[in-house]
Design a protein around this motif. Structure first.
Motif, PDB file in Angstrom:
ATOM      1  N   ILE A   1       7.883 -12.960 -15.988  1.00 22.37           N
ATOM      2  CA  ILE A   1       8.177 -12.979 -17.430  1.00 22.37           C
ATOM      3  C   ILE A   1       8.293 -11.554 -17.971  1.00 22.37           C
ATOM      4  N   TRP A   2       7.400 -10.676 -17.490  1.00 17.03           N
ATOM      5  CA  TRP A   2       7.471  -9.280 -17.929  1.00 17.03           C
ATOM      6  C   TRP A   2       8.796  -8.655 -17.479  1.00 17.03           C
ATOM      7  N   GLY A   3       9.221  -8.936 -16.250  1.00 20.45           N
ATOM      8  CA  GLY A   3      10.488  -8.405 -15.763  1.00 20.45           C
ATOM      9  C   GLY A   3      11.675  -8.939 -16.543  1.00 20.45           C
TER      10      GLY A   3
ATOM     11  N   ASN B   1       9.560 -15.380 -11.047  1.00 20.41           N
ATOM     12  CA  ASN B   1       9.363 -14.128 -10.324  1.00 20.41           C
ATOM     13  C   ASN B   1      10.666 -13.592  -9.745  1.00 20.41           C
ATOM     14  N   TYR B   2      11.473 -14.472  -9.155  1.00 23.14           N
ATOM     15  CA  TYR B   2      12.762 -14.010  -8.636  1.00 23.14           C
ATOM     16  C   TYR B   2      13.644 -13.475  -9.767  1.00 23.14           C
ATOM     17  N   ALA B   3      13.605 -14.158 -10.899  1.00 19.65           N
ATOM     18  CA  ALA B   3      14.387 -13.688 -12.047  1.00 19.65           C
ATOM     19  C   ALA B   3      13.859 -12.348 -12.546  1.00 19.65           C
ATOM     20  N   GLY B   4      12.523 -12.185 -12.555  1.00 20.71           N
ATOM     21  CA  GLY B   4      11.932 -10.923 -12.990  1.00 20.71           C
ATOM     22  C   GLY B   4      12.309  -9.768 -12.072  1.00 20.71           C
ATOM     23  N   GLN B   5      12.268  -9.999 -10.757  1.00 27.40           N
ATOM     24  CA  GLN B   5      12.672  -8.949  -9.814  1.00 27.40           C
ATOM     25  C   GLN B   5      14.140  -8.566 -10.029  1.00 27.40           C
ATOM     26  N   SER B   6      14.987  -9.586 -10.234  1.00 25.55           N
ATOM     27  CA  SER B   6      16.418  -9.318 -10.457  1.00 25.55           C
ATOM     28  C   SER B   6      16.640  -8.561 -11.760  1.00 25.55           C
ATOM     29  N   ALA B   7      15.867  -8.925 -12.796  1.00 26.97           N
ATOM     30  CA  ALA B   7      15.992  -8.218 -14.076  1.00 26.97           C
ATOM     31  C   ALA B   7      15.613  -6.756 -13.919  1.00 26.97           C
ATOM     32  N   LEU B   8      14.597  -6.485 -13.093  1.00 26.56           N
ATOM     33  CA  LEU B   8      14.185  -5.106 -12.839  1.00 26.56           C
ATOM     34  C   LEU B   8      15.329  -4.317 -12.197  1.00 26.56           C
ATOM     35  N   LEU B   9      16.046  -4.961 -11.285  1.00 29.77           N
ATOM     36  CA  LEU B   9      17.194  -4.308 -10.653  1.00 29.77           C
ATOM     37  C   LEU B   9      18.317  -4.061 -11.654  1.00 29.77           C
ATOM     38  N   LEU B  10      18.540  -5.028 -12.534  1.00 33.24           N
ATOM     39  CA  LEU B  10      19.583  -4.854 -13.555  1.00 33.24           C
ATOM     40  C   LEU B  10      19.249  -3.712 -14.509  1.00 33.24           C
ATOM     41  N   SER B  11      17.952  -3.449 -14.657  1.00 38.27           N
ATOM     42  CA  SER B  11      17.513  -2.368 -15.541  1.00 38.27           C
ATOM     43  C   SER B  11      17.525  -1.015 -14.834  1.00 38.27           C
TER      44      SER B  11
ATOM     45  N   ASN C   1       9.518  -1.945  -1.993  1.00 38.39           N
ATOM     46  CA  ASN C   1       9.408  -3.378  -2.251  1.00 38.39           C
ATOM     47  C   ASN C   1       9.555  -3.682  -3.742  1.00 38.39           C
ATOM     48  N   ILE C   2      10.570  -4.461  -4.073  1.00 40.99           N
ATOM     49  CA  ILE C   2      10.868  -4.766  -5.482  1.00 40.99           C
ATOM     50  C   ILE C   2       9.736  -5.564  -6.114  1.00 40.99           C
ATOM     51  N   PHE C   3       9.107  -6.430  -5.331  1.00 41.17           N
ATOM     52  CA  PHE C   3       8.045  -7.276  -5.878  1.00 41.17           C
ATOM     53  C   PHE C   3       6.940  -6.426  -6.488  1.00 41.17           C
ATOM     54  N   PHE C   4       6.464  -5.414  -5.773  1.00 39.78           N
ATOM     55  CA  PHE C   4       5.350  -4.608  -6.270  1.00 39.78           C
ATOM     56  C   PHE C   4       5.789  -3.686  -7.402  1.00 39.78           C
ATOM     57  N   ARG C   5       7.100  -3.400  -7.506  1.00 37.02           N
ATOM     58  CA  ARG C   5       7.601  -2.580  -8.607  1.00 37.02           C
ATOM     59  C   ARG C   5       7.501  -3.313  -9.943  1.00 37.02           C
ATOM     60  N   LEU C   6       7.369  -4.639  -9.891  1.00 39.12           N
ATOM     61  CA  LEU C   6       7.204  -5.404 -11.135  1.00 39.12           C
ATOM     62  C   LEU C   6       5.864  -5.134 -11.795  1.00 39.12           C
ATOM     63  N   CYS C   7       4.898  -4.708 -10.999  1.00 34.75           N
ATOM     64  CA  CYS C   7       3.528  -4.575 -11.494  1.00 34.75           C
ATOM     65  C   CYS C   7       3.283  -3.184 -12.065  1.00 34.75           C
ATOM     66  N   PRO C   8       2.583  -3.055 -13.193  1.00 31.73           N
ATOM     67  CA  PRO C   8       2.208  -1.743 -13.719  1.00 31.73           C
ATOM     68  C   PRO C   8       1.391  -0.976 -12.675  1.00 31.73           C
ATOM     69  N   PRO C   9       1.566   0.344 -12.561  1.00 34.47           N
ATOM     70  CA  PRO C   9       0.879   1.133 -11.522  1.00 34.47           C
ATOM     71  C   PRO C   9      -0.626   0.924 -11.482  1.00 34.47           C
ATOM     72  N   ALA C  10      -1.247   0.784 -12.643  1.00 31.05           N
ATOM     73  CA  ALA C  10      -2.703   0.659 -12.671  1.00 31.05           C
ATOM     74  C   ALA C  10      -3.194  -0.633 -12.023  1.00 31.05           C
TER      75      ALA C  10
ATOM     76  N   LEU D   1       0.822  -1.211   0.000  1.00 34.30           N
ATOM     77  CA  LEU D   1       0.000   0.000   0.000  1.00 34.30           C
ATOM     78  C   LEU D   1       0.854   1.258   0.000  1.00 34.30           C
ATOM     79  N   HIS D   2       2.039   1.152   0.572  1.00 32.95           N
ATOM     80  CA  HIS D   2       2.900   2.329   0.670  1.00 32.95           C
ATOM     81  C   HIS D   2       3.312   2.844  -0.704  1.00 32.95           C
ATOM     82  N   ILE D   3       3.377   1.928  -1.673  1.00 32.46           N
ATOM     83  CA  ILE D   3       3.755   2.332  -3.035  1.00 32.46           C
ATOM     84  C   ILE D   3       2.591   3.058  -3.703  1.00 32.46           C
ATOM     85  N   VAL D   4       1.372   2.553  -3.502  1.00 30.98           N
ATOM     86  CA  VAL D   4       0.198   3.138  -4.151  1.00 30.98           C
ATOM     87  C   VAL D   4      -0.275   4.380  -3.402  1.00 30.98           C
ATOM     88  N   PHE D   5      -0.362   4.270  -2.068  1.00 34.88           N
ATOM     89  CA  PHE D   5      -0.813   5.375  -1.217  1.00 34.88           C
ATOM     90  C   PHE D   5       0.221   5.629  -0.126  1.00 34.88           C
TER      91      PHE D   5
END
Length: 630
Positions: free
Chosen positions: A192-194, A265-275, A282-291, A139-143
């Motif tokens: 997969i998206w990450g 999912n772990y690979a996707g989170q790591s890919a997000l960090l590499l990018s 929280n890296i997990f919620f950063r994988l998800c589009p804001p909407a 929730l801290h990311i959204v609100f």
């Protein structure tokens, strides 16, 4: 009595009309804990690694997570531990009961089993707190303004979760599987998206990156291992819940959906960090589009509630096993669903677990702080399991010493490294689950010692059947109308409570039965082998009722078995006599320590009455007090 002969034939293999359906159900029970670990594992590992991570560090951390999942969960538990079942049942207590009568080293085997079980309670109190906290922190990311609501919301959810336990979860449990299936599909999709943002992250499957990180970062490597271990907390559930679903459905669920989803999912989170992703939240919620972040927070909260429910249900089941095996006092067990033996409720366990869980959430206040205390008890449990697996490979698979040692050494080395890494957490809060485990283990040992000493003292005061009935005739004791059942722990001679009944009342019923209830180290007993009965004297029968440690004794229901054996005894009209022990110290000073005797006496006074435990009619019970020196 041969326990193998008494066990049901279908205990060794759980028969299911549809393994895929059971695999779906297992998603909500077996994999809740390990399935929600992506919420906090990589975030914790990154924080432990120090400053802004370089690509080499990120790949090294991901490699460690991947190979921990492979070696600990897929190989140790799925490929090895799950092949050692006790008539279909799994878990460290079932493994202990399988091995303790199968060769030498009984004391060490029992110690490993009891310590492992006690430690599961210790970390079990942390799992609901860290899971729900980590989900609501999204929730801290959204609100951002909702930061102050996270902790109160967590406490409210945890209290509500424990409050509904007395009503059972059979009905809402139907939706657990579909929700968790959706959860795993979503985290796989996010992964997969990450990965698509930085496909080079997939090279982390090479163990070189993990080994290189461990060898090149000194003390930080041990700190990081304590965080990496979080990815396999809950792995022991694959083994512990095997009796509910069977091996094949759990294997299908793990290798077919859960394991690939976690890796992606772990690979996707790591890919997000590499990018160049932001690591401040929280890296997990950063994988998800804001909407879609709000729906993801809701889904994550539901998944963590289900994971917490699985921990609570597991605590109830393990408590029942421990009671049946004679290591805990009798507790009131409520069956919350007639068609599901696993749906039970144990009040004192539920409320004590709730107090501990809510306290931990309030005390640590965030998932980051809780992660510092999480894992140490589970890592020690896994070490105990590895030791028992070595014994099982030698005694059950009959592997030679070299092959068994090599396989066990791999597991022991991994578990020892994780344990050493987690020991650093002791002063940061890891002492809490260890203290809980120490208290529970102490209770188990004191109860077992007191129970054994009491049984020994009662056997010393026994009288053989022939002598008793000879004295009965010599004293002209009348045999009045009616039937009586004398519950006794001893399987020979005349029960002391029966002798005291005759001494005080100067009479004995025409039909008398001495009944012993025996819990064996197998999960279930075949109905044809439930009762062994013989006529020991005119109007006097000796009976032993056998139950498995996953069953609940029901003495009135034995009437069917009595009739099948052509015995004229009628339980419906019988009066049940039970001895009530008044515990005192032995005059020769050779008994158990005074403080242990007082603790045992306290547990005896507060354990569930035999009326409830054996499902006896309360208006047909008579208790006779007796002094027993232990």
């Amino acid at each position: 009595m041969d326990q193998t002969a008494l066990a049901t034939e279908n205990d060794t293999a759980q028969k299911s009309p549809n393994a895929l359906l059971l695999a779906g159900s297992a998603l909500g029970v077996v994999f809740g804990d390990i399935g929600t670990s992506p919420l906090y594992t990589l975030k914790t590992v990154i924080l432990l690694s120090g400053s802004s991570p370089t690509p080499g560090i990120i790949l090294g951390l991901l490699s460690l997570i991947i190979w921990t999942l492979i070696l600990v969960t897929s190989i140790k538990y799925a490929a090895f531990a799950m092949r050692f079942d006790n008539r279909g049942e799994g878990g460290i207590m079932a493994l202990m009961s399988l091995l303790q009568h199968n060769g030498k080293g009984r004391t060490l085997i029992i110690f490993a089993g009891l310590l492992g079980a006690a430690l599961i309670y210790g970390d079990g109190a942390i799992t609901p707190a860290i899971s729900v906290l980590s989900a609501l922190e999204g929730l801290h990311i959204v609100f951002p303004e909702a930061q102050h609501l996270i902790l109160p919301g967590t406490v409210a959810i945890l209290v509500a979760l424990f409050a509904i336990q007395p009503f059972g979860t059979a009905k809402i449990g139907i939706v657990f599987g579909p929700i968790m299936m959706l959860w795993f599909l979503v985290i796989a999709g996010l992964g997969i998206w990450g990965i698509s943002q930085h496909p080079a992250v997939l090279v982390a499957i090479n163990p070189y990156y993990g080994v290189h990180f461990l060898l090149s970062h000194g003390f930080v490597s041990f700190l990081v291992l304590g965080g990496v271990f979080l990815c396999v907390t809950g792995a022991e559930a694959l083994y512990a819940d095997m009796g509910h679903f069977g091996k094949k459905p759990i294997w299908i669920a793990w290798f077919g959906l859960v394991f690939p989803s976690l890796l992606l999912n772990y690979a996707g989170q790591s890919a997000l960090l590499l990018s160049g992703g932001d690591i401040s939240h929280n890296i997990f919620f950063r994988l998800c589009p804001p909407a879609l972040q709000i729906p993801l927070v809701i889904l994550a909260t539901l998944a963590t509630i289900i994971a917490s429910q699985a921990i609570i249900t597991g605590a109830f089941s393990m408590t029942r096993q421990t009671i049946q095996l004679g290591w805990l006092p009798r507790l009131r067990i409520k069956q919350t669903a007639e068609d599901n033996y696993g749906q039970i409720y144990i009040g004192i366990v539920n409320w004590l677990l709730m107090v501990a869980t809510v306290f931990l959430a309030v005390f640590f206040r965030s998932s980051d702080n809780l992660a510092a205390a999480y894992g140490i008890a589970v890592s020690l449990t896994m070490l105990m399991t590895s030791g028992l697996l070595y014994v099982a490979m030698r005694r059950i698979w009959h592997w030679n010493r070299t092959a068994s040692a090599l396989a066990a050494l791999l597991f022991l080395t991994i578990d020892t490294c994780f344990l050493i890494a987690n020991l650093i957490k002791v002063l940061e809060g890891g002492y809490i689950p260890l203290l809980l485990a120490a208290v529970i283990c102490c209770v188990m040992v004191i109860w077992h010692r007191g129970h054994t000493a009491t049984l020994r003292a009662l056997n010393d005061t026994g009288m053989d059947t022939a002598t008793f009935f000879d004295k009965l005739r010599e004293s002209d004791i009348p045999r009045g109308p009616g039937a009586a059942v004398f519950l006794t722990r001893s399987q020979s001679g005349v029960p002391p409570v029966m002798r005291w009944h005759v001494i005080r009342n100067r009479a004995l019923q025409q039909q008398v039965m001495a009944l012993t209830v025996t819990i064996l180290n197998v999960p279930h007993i075949a109905n044809v082998n439930r009762l062994v009965i013989r006529k020991a004297a005119p109007g006097y029968w000796r009976a032993v009722a056998y139950y498995g440690f996953m069953e609940h004794p029901n003495i009135p229901a034995l009437q069917y078995d009595i009739k099948k054996r052509n015995c004229p005894f009628e339980l419906a009209d019988a009066t049940y006599y039970l001895g009530h022990e008044m515990l005192v110290g032995r005059e020769d000073g050779q008994g158990i320590a005074q403080w242990q005797r007082r603790c045992f006496a306290f547990m005896v006074r507060n354990c569930t009455h035999a009326t409830h435990y054996y499902k006896l009619p309360g208006d047909q019970m008579v208790e006779i007090s007796r002094r027993v020196a232990i």
